[in-house]
Design an enzyme around this catalytic site. Structure first.
Site, PDB file in Angstrom:
ATOM      1  N   GLU A 128       0.828  -1.210   0.000  1.00 13.92           N
ATOM      2  CA  GLU A 128       0.000   0.000   0.000  1.00 13.92           C
ATOM      3  C   GLU A 128       0.862   1.260   0.000  1.00 13.92           C
ATOM      4  O   GLU A 128       0.502   2.270  -0.597  1.00 13.92           O
ATOM      5  CB  GLU A 128      -0.941   0.010   1.216  1.00 13.92           C
ATOM      6  CG  GLU A 128      -2.026  -1.051   1.157  1.00 13.92           C
ATOM      7  CD  GLU A 128      -2.977  -0.837  -0.009  1.00 13.92           C
ATOM      8  OE1 GLU A 128      -2.602  -1.211  -1.141  1.00 13.92           O
ATOM      9  OE2 GLU A 128      -4.078  -0.307   0.193  1.00 13.92           O
ATOM     10  N   THR A 181      -5.139   7.365  -5.218  1.00 11.40           N
ATOM     11  CA  THR A 181      -5.185   7.618  -3.770  1.00 11.40           C
ATOM     12  C   THR A 181      -4.168   8.697  -3.391  1.00 11.40           C
ATOM     13  O   THR A 181      -4.465   9.600  -2.606  1.00 11.40           O
ATOM     14  CB  THR A 181      -4.875   6.317  -3.003  1.00 11.40           C
ATOM     15  OG1 THR A 181      -5.798   5.323  -3.439  1.00 11.40           O
ATOM     16  CG2 THR A 181      -5.028   6.499  -1.508  1.00 11.40           C
TER      17      THR A 181
HETATM   18  P1  ADP Z   1      -7.044   1.621  -5.441  1.00 11.29           P
HETATM   19  O1  ADP Z   1      -7.678   2.385  -4.311  1.00 11.29           O
HETATM   20  O2  ADP Z   1      -8.051   1.187  -6.451  1.00 11.29           O
HETATM   21  O3  ADP Z   1      -6.130   0.538  -4.969  1.00 11.29           O
HETATM   22  P2  ADP Z   1      -4.745   3.232  -5.730  1.00 11.29           P
HETATM   23  O4  ADP Z   1      -4.600   4.559  -6.389  1.00 11.29           O
HETATM   24  O5  ADP Z   1      -4.555   3.146  -4.265  1.00 11.29           O
HETATM   25  O6  ADP Z   1      -6.139   2.638  -6.191  1.00 11.29           O
HETATM   26  O7  ADP Z   1      -3.676   2.188  -6.295  1.00 11.29           O
HETATM   27  C1  ADP Z   1      -3.453   2.013  -7.586  1.00 11.29           C
HETATM   28  C2  ADP Z   1      -1.982   2.340  -7.908  1.00 11.29           C
HETATM   29  O8  ADP Z   1      -1.146   1.229  -7.572  1.00 11.29           O
HETATM   30  C3  ADP Z   1      -1.854   2.556  -9.389  1.00 11.29           C
HETATM   31  O9  ADP Z   1      -0.912   3.598  -9.602  1.00 11.29           O
HETATM   32  C4  ADP Z   1      -1.311   1.227  -9.902  1.00 11.29           C
HETATM   33  O10 ADP Z   1      -0.552   1.359 -11.072  1.00 11.29           O
HETATM   34  C5  ADP Z   1      -0.446   0.766  -8.737  1.00 11.29           C
HETATM   35  N1  ADP Z   1      -0.293  -0.710  -8.681  1.00 11.29           N
HETATM   36  C6  ADP Z   1       0.862  -1.406  -8.651  1.00 11.29           C
HETATM   37  N2  ADP Z   1       0.638  -2.730  -8.578  1.00 11.29           N
HETATM   38  C7  ADP Z   1      -0.699  -2.908  -8.565  1.00 11.29           C
HETATM   39  C8  ADP Z   1      -1.529  -4.059  -8.493  1.00 11.29           C
HETATM   40  N3  ADP Z   1      -1.059  -5.298  -8.451  1.00 11.29           N
HETATM   41  N4  ADP Z   1      -2.864  -3.857  -8.468  1.00 11.29           N
HETATM   42  C9  ADP Z   1      -3.377  -2.604  -8.532  1.00 11.29           C
HETATM   43  N5  ADP Z   1      -2.647  -1.479  -8.593  1.00 11.29           N
HETATM   44  C10 ADP Z   1      -1.299  -1.619  -8.611  1.00 11.29           C
END
Ligand code: ADP
Length: 307
Positions: A128, A181
């Protein structure tokens, strides 16, 4: 066991009054993942379907969380990971958390559970941190524990699993725009007024009590956010109208899921949930942005093995 195929649920974090400390897992929305033991002591992502995401270990949240796990595990082999994304990144329903928590849950199963659920949350939080610059636990903890989870404290980490009243359903409206986020955290103020705090902790206590008492009206009254929602809702087209129409259609409460853009409503029973889904859909049909609406029961178990 050499290989495990799992379902990693989507999650609603914050739940209006519980910024960074409350979350709940969904039952029918989530990713799938296959994790396999390999002889060499390393983590490798061999396949990603559904989304264009990096396979490099230090750029994918699953790789980061898996590496944190492997560093602490007394195991001389490694793991190969396949990720099948169904949850779009940046949707506000825990796409990154499904991967970072799902992978460590699966690895723990393959090694006959050497780590506690709390330790798994700590590994997943490293993923995260990569996604949002903050190692928050309110999405990953429900994936690992299931149901509603309260993060009572971050230092030291103290996680409390709460009851999941049986008749609760979630409705999710997902406008097809991406809000990272990391970006939606930047617009928040870092200080709050005392009177806002008083309302917020009253509601958070009310939500926790409502879950224990299965008091659906108390749950609904407590789904209020006087601190984050007024600022973040500006990023979500039609938020106020979706919320009003959802409440008119009977929703117990309605707010921003995680950091948005998804909007969630909690409902008592499937019938109410379907009415609310229809009301949300009507508002968004007029707005002209693509969207998806999902209705899901809540998931009291969290990540699970698929056959
Ligand atoms: P969410 O709340 O949907 O998780 P976030 O903005 O917190 O959205 O997270 C998405 C970010 O994490 C994006 O920039 C994405 O490219 C990155 N990321 C890296 N690996 C992954 C993964 N396995 N699954 C989803 N997002 C990922």
């Amino acid at each position: 066991m050499q290989e495990i195929k799992i379902f990693c649920p989507a999650t609603i974090a914050n739940l209006s009054c519980g910024f960074d400390v409350m979350g709940v897992a969904l039952d029918t929305i989530g990713d799938e993942m296959t994790v396999r033991k390999i002889a060499e002591r390393k983590v490798e992502i061999t396949k990603i379907t559904g989304q264009d995401l990096p396979k490099e270990i230090n750029k994918n949240v699953a790789g980061v969380a898996a590496s944190a796990f492997l560093k602490k595990a007394k195991y001389c082999g490694g793991f190969e990971i396949e990720i099948h994304k169904k949850i779009k990144p940046g949707s506000g329903i825990g796409s990154s958390a499904a991967s970072s928590a799902g992978v460590v849950w699966a690895m723990n199963e393959l090694l006959n559970r050497p780590f506690s659920k709390k330790e798994l949350v700590e590994f997943a939080m490293q993923g995260e941190r990569l996604a949002s610059n903050v190692a928050h636990a309110d999405n990953v903890a429900p994936v690992i524990f299931g149901g509603f989870v309260l993060v009572r404290s971050y230092a030291p980490l103290d996680i409390v699993q709460l009851p999941t009243p049986k008749a609760l359903y979630a409705v999710i409206l997902h406008p097809q725009i991406e809000i990272k986020t990391a970006d939606s955290r930047k617009i928040l103020k870092s200080r709050i007024a005392l009177e806002e705090g008083v309302k917020q902790w009253g509601n958070l206590g009310g939500l926790v009590a409502g879950l224990f008492k299965e008091d659906y009206e108390l749950i609904g009254r407590s789904l209020e956010d006087h601190i984050i929602e007024p600022t973040r809702s500006i990023l979500i087209p039609g938020f106020e109208e979706v919320k009003k129409k959802s409440l008119d259609a009977g929703a117990l409460g309605c707010g921003i899921s995680g950091s948005g853009p998804s909007i969630f409503a909690l409902c008592q029973g499937i019938e109410m949930a379907q009415n609310v889904a229809g009301a949300m859909q009507k508002v968004y049909d007029k707005i002209g942005i693509d969207f998806e609406v999902h209705v899901s029961k809540l998931n009291a178990k969290g990540a699970k093995k698929l056959k």
